[in-house]
Write an enzyme that holds these catalytic residues in place. Structure first.
Site, PDB file in Angstrom:
ATOM      1  N   ALA A 149      -5.699 -85.899  37.897  1.00  0.00           N
ATOM      2  CA  ALA A 149      -5.859 -84.773  38.826  1.00  0.00           C
ATOM      3  C   ALA A 149      -7.013 -84.986  39.798  1.00  0.00           C
ATOM      4  O   ALA A 149      -7.496 -84.035  40.407  1.00  0.00           O
ATOM      5  CB  ALA A 149      -6.083 -83.489  38.027  1.00  0.00           C
ATOM      6  N   ASN A 195     -11.311 -84.475  31.822  1.00  0.00           N
ATOM      7  CA  ASN A 195     -10.970 -85.897  31.768  1.00  0.00           C
ATOM      8  C   ASN A 195     -11.146 -86.538  33.145  1.00  0.00           C
ATOM      9  O   ASN A 195     -11.387 -87.736  33.254  1.00  0.00           O
ATOM     10  CB  ASN A 195      -9.528 -86.084  31.271  1.00  0.00           C
ATOM     11  CG  ASN A 195      -9.418 -85.820  29.782  1.00  0.00           C
ATOM     12  OD1 ASN A 195     -10.038 -86.491  28.972  1.00  0.00           O
ATOM     13  ND2 ASN A 195      -8.624 -84.837  29.407  1.00  0.00           N
ATOM     14  N   HIS A 229     -11.949 -79.701  42.447  1.00  0.00           N
ATOM     15  CA  HIS A 229     -12.926 -80.745  42.149  1.00  0.00           C
ATOM     16  C   HIS A 229     -13.494 -81.292  43.458  1.00  0.00           C
ATOM     17  O   HIS A 229     -12.736 -81.630  44.377  1.00  0.00           O
ATOM     18  CB  HIS A 229     -12.281 -81.896  41.374  1.00  0.00           C
ATOM     19  CG  HIS A 229     -11.529 -81.475  40.154  1.00  0.00           C
ATOM     20  ND1 HIS A 229     -12.140 -80.913  39.055  1.00  0.00           N
ATOM     21  CD2 HIS A 229     -10.201 -81.521  39.860  1.00  0.00           C
ATOM     22  CE1 HIS A 229     -11.230 -80.637  38.135  1.00  0.00           C
ATOM     23  NE2 HIS A 229     -10.042 -81.000  38.601  1.00  0.00           N
TER      24      HIS A 229
END
Length: 269
Positions: A123, A191, A221
């Site tokens: 991701a 992760n 993010h």
């Protein structure tokens, strides 16, 4: 074209997406060899419903069926997935890469037996650029993650600190530390930070801030990298999958990585 036989460990949201894509023949050069699931009866029923003929086998039997195993399971079973495949000199694609940090022996196992651990982009974004920058000197890597509070529920760090995500009514910084510390406290959530650290300067020098933010509906993010070759500022907003802890793009990232295995033209590092 060489055919890579794929085993899938776990039939959750990501595992089912991969199984359907591979079995449907949409990823050239791959075949679905087998799957493993905690609930074998449920897995068999789903495969039959989808018209997928792959057998359900124990994790220990993966090497007899497959060339590459894709881990789509809880991080707690990563050794059961990796050990048989790596000992047989085969490959494992690991999504729960945070689970690799306290298990460096798995990387040694791959080295000793000629196996390989593959960490897909997942991701995140920009790992190619970070990997390239790491060939020079990276001075710092910082990541800022913002997630809807419900996507963080159950994280060990929150349980330990007694933090109630239902009580969060405004953007709240709930963690600031290294990628290694974040992986321990938020094993199902960050992760991406571990993948970033493995691509760059390691889990003890990569830092991350985690915000519980009720004003966002996506997993956000932002990455800041300072190196002697480039300064990177990257941002991504991921739409959650059926599992709020995981973005939809994660499964697509695995599909893209599998597509590269036997592609006549490969784009990216």
């Amino acid at each position: 074209m060489t055919t890579t036989r794929i085993a899938i460990a776990g039939l959750g949201a990501i595992g089912r997406t991969l199984a359907a894509k591979i079995a449907g023949g949409t990823i050239p050069g791959t075949s679905l060899a087998c799957v493993a699931a905690r609930d074998e009866a449920k897995a068999k029923a789903w495969l039959a419903e989808q018209g997928i003929a792959a057998p359900v086998v124990p994790l220990a039997d993966f090497p007899a069926h497959a060339d590459l195993a894709v881990e789509c399971a809880p991080a707690a079973v990563i050794e059961e997935i990796c050990t048989p495949m790596l000992t047989a000199g085969k490959k494992v694609m690991v999504l729960s890469c945070g689970a690799l940090l306290p298990r460096p022996h798995l990387m040694e196992l791959a080295k000793t037996h000629g196996g390989q651990i593959i960490v897909p982009t997942g991701a995140l974004l920009g790992l190619d650029a970070v990997t390239a920058a790491a060939e020079g000197t990276i001075h710092s890597v910082r990541m800022i993650t913002r997630k809807p509070p419900k996507g963080l529920v159950g994280a060990p760090y929150l349980v330990e600190k007694g933090l109630d995500m239902d009580a969060v009514t405004e953007p709240t910084l709930i963690f600031s530390g290294t990628a290694r510390e974040a992986a321990k406290g938020f094993p199902a959530n960050v992760n991406v930070a571990v993948a970033l650290s493995l691509a760059g300067i390691g889990p003890d020098r990569t830092t991350i801030d985690i915000w519980a933010d009720p004003t966002v509906t996506r997993n956000c993010h932002a990455i800041e990298v300072d190196s002697d070759s480039a300064k990177l500022s990257l941002a991504i907003e991921n739409i959650p999958s059926d599992n709020p802890k995981t973005g939809r793009i994660t499964a697509l990232s695995v599909i893209a990585a599998l597509r590269k295995l036997n592609a006549p033209v490969r784009v990216g590092t």
